[in-house]
Design a protein around this motif. Structure first.
Motif, mmCIF file in Angstrom:
data_model
loop_
_atom_site.group_PDB
_atom_site.id
_atom_site.type_symbol
_atom_site.label_atom_id
_atom_site.label_comp_id
_atom_site.label_asym_id
_atom_site.label_seq_id
_atom_site.Cartn_x
_atom_site.Cartn_y
_atom_site.Cartn_z
ATOM 1 N N GLY A 1 0.811 -1.211 0.000
ATOM 2 C CA GLY A 1 0.000 0.000 0.000
ATOM 3 C C GLY A 1 0.843 1.260 0.000
ATOM 4 N N VAL A 2 2.117 1.123 -0.366
ATOM 5 C CA VAL A 2 3.037 2.256 -0.381
ATOM 6 C C VAL A 2 2.945 2.977 -1.724
ATOM 7 C CG1 VAL A 2 4.971 0.867 -1.252
ATOM 8 C CG2 VAL A 2 5.442 2.929 0.059
ATOM 9 N N GLU A 3 3.119 4.275 -1.710
ATOM 10 C CA GLU A 3 3.078 5.056 -2.945
ATOM 11 C C GLU A 3 4.395 4.906 -3.705
ATOM 12 O OE1 GLU A 3 2.638 9.691 -4.508
ATOM 13 O OE2 GLU A 3 2.510 9.231 -2.361
ATOM 14 N N THR A 4 4.322 4.730 -5.019
ATOM 15 C CA THR A 4 5.525 4.685 -5.847
ATOM 16 C C THR A 4 5.422 5.723 -6.959
ATOM 17 O OG1 THR A 4 4.715 3.038 -7.443
ATOM 18 C CG2 THR A 4 5.761 2.201 -5.432
ATOM 19 N N VAL A 5 6.579 6.191 -7.412
ATOM 20 C CA VAL A 5 6.617 7.163 -8.498
ATOM 21 C C VAL A 5 7.772 6.811 -9.429
ATOM 22 C CG1 VAL A 5 7.995 8.740 -7.076
ATOM 23 C CG2 VAL A 5 6.803 9.605 -9.099
ATOM 24 N N PHE A 6 7.515 6.780 -10.738
ATOM 25 C CA PHE A 6 8.572 6.499 -11.701
ATOM 26 C C PHE A 6 9.231 7.801 -12.130
ATOM 27 C CE2 PHE A 6 10.016 5.981 -16.149
ATOM 28 C CZ PHE A 6 10.995 5.020 -15.926
ATOM 29 N N ILE A 7 10.535 7.856 -12.012
ATOM 30 C CA ILE A 7 11.303 9.046 -12.412
ATOM 31 C C ILE A 7 11.890 8.779 -13.790
ATOM 32 C CG2 ILE A 7 13.275 10.523 -11.863
ATOM 33 C CD1 ILE A 7 12.797 9.886 -8.924
ATOM 34 N N ASP A 8 11.386 9.478 -14.779
ATOM 35 C CA ASP A 8 11.769 9.254 -16.176
ATOM 36 C C ASP A 8 12.931 10.169 -16.532
ATOM 37 O OD1 ASP A 8 11.680 8.229 -18.716
ATOM 38 O OD2 ASP A 8 9.988 9.453 -19.386
ATOM 39 N N MET A 9 14.113 9.594 -16.699
ATOM 40 C CA MET A 9 15.324 10.343 -17.051
ATOM 41 C C MET A 9 15.990 9.666 -18.235
ATOM 42 S SD MET A 9 16.124 12.957 -14.949
ATOM 43 C CE MET A 9 15.478 13.634 -13.393
ATOM 44 N N PRO A 10 15.452 9.838 -19.458
ATOM 45 C CA PRO A 10 15.992 9.154 -20.636
ATOM 46 C C PRO A 10 17.445 9.540 -20.918
ATOM 47 C CG PRO A 10 13.839 10.104 -21.096
ATOM 48 C CD PRO A 10 14.291 10.668 -19.785
ATOM 49 N N THR A 11 18.179 8.597 -21.483
ATOM 50 C CA THR A 11 19.532 8.859 -21.947
ATOM 51 C C THR A 11 19.522 8.876 -23.478
ATOM 52 O OG1 THR A 11 20.147 6.528 -22.071
ATOM 53 C CG2 THR A 11 20.416 7.621 -19.947
ATOM 54 N N LEU A 12 20.664 9.169 -24.089
ATOM 55 C CA LEU A 12 20.750 9.213 -25.548
ATOM 56 C C LEU A 12 20.852 7.819 -26.155
ATOM 57 C CD1 LEU A 12 23.173 12.231 -26.081
ATOM 58 C CD2 LEU A 12 20.692 12.183 -26.383
ATOM 59 N N VAL A 13 21.085 6.799 -25.311
ATOM 60 C CA VAL A 13 21.260 5.443 -25.810
ATOM 61 C C VAL A 13 20.052 4.598 -25.408
ATOM 62 C CG1 VAL A 13 22.718 3.397 -25.771
ATOM 63 C CG2 VAL A 13 23.754 5.663 -25.627
#
Length: 251
Positions: free
Chosen positions: A239-251
């Motif tokens: 029941g814990v909150e999660t968040v996806f951190i989107d940090m794309p790279t060039l590859v």
């Protein structure tokens, strides 16, 4: 609030962290607070990711590409800066590399196969003693361009194509990240299309001469689905909150 030790124990068990050989030091790499109310998910252990996680008040960070590889000789330089930031911001760091590629439910490859709608799936290509990828069949034949758009719509990025095979694709082999060498097995098995993260120079002519299609999703974009899936499982379990951190790279 959820006890960090319970989160770590669940992840260790779900992903068989200690049962899969890998160059990554999988599992809890940096200790954090004893309890957390929000978990960050990301593909890479990077300062930009840490800063964003700290802004979001996350006490636990789960990544695919961790900080420690092949052992640790000294806590200095870049390693020191990373560890210092994590400790000062009371954030635990947990890594799951190969265990998150090969997992039959939560793994990157299984998730990519599901996003593509593959049926009759089976293990494909062995790495370090584990069946890493997934092969299967599309429910209906697609052009390489249409299959690439299917992936792009679901995971983002700008796929690169080698349209050297059949005009319509049915059989597909998938190995996320830097699994380009698995194209040789895809050729041996007579698959219509091979899908991986990043391209390898020599494979252009290999694919051309073999008459196989290949799609390169980008290393980063091919390895975001697994941590997202684990996040969903953590939310269900604790029941814990999660968040996806989107940090794309060039590859």
């Amino acid at each position: 609030m959820t006890a960090t030790k319970d989160i770590v124990s669940a992840l260790d068990e779900w992903l068989d962290i200690h049962g899969i050989e890998d160059s990554s030091a999988n599992g809890l790499q940096v200790e954090g607070p004893s309890e957390v109310c929000r978990i960050a998910l990301a593909t890479d252990a990077a300062m930009a990711v840490y800063r964003r996680a700290a802004e979001l008040r996350c006490g636990f960070l789960l990544v695919h590409h961790g900080l420690i590889w092949g052992g640790l000789d000294a806590i200095s330089g870049r390693i020191y800066e990373h560890v210092r930031f994590l400790i000062e911001n009371e954030m635990a760091l947990y890594a799951a590399h190969l265990p998150l590629d090969v997992h039959p439910e939560l793994g990157n490859n299984t998730r990519l196969a599901s996003l593509a709608g593959l049926t009759d799936t089976r293990p494909f290509w062995e790495h370090r003693g584990a069946a890493t990828g997934v092969a299967g069949f599309l429910p209906e034949p697609l052009t390489i361009e249409a299959l690439a758009v299917t992936f792009q719509d679901r995971i983002g990025g700008s796929p690169e194509l080698l349209p050297f095979g059949r005009e319509k694709i049915r059989s597909v082999g998938i190995v996320s990240g830097g699994g380009g060498k698995a194209i040789e097995e895809a050729i041996r098995l007579g698959l219509d299309c091979f899908v991986t993260g990043e391209p390898t120079h020599s494979h252009h002519h290999l694919a051309l001469e073999a008459g196989i299609n290949a799609i390169y999703l980008g290393h980063y974009h091919s390895e975001t689905a697994g941590v997202r899936a684990v996040g969903e499982r953590l939310e269900e379990r604790f029941g814990v909150e999660t968040v996806f951190i989107d940090m794309p790279t060039l590859v």
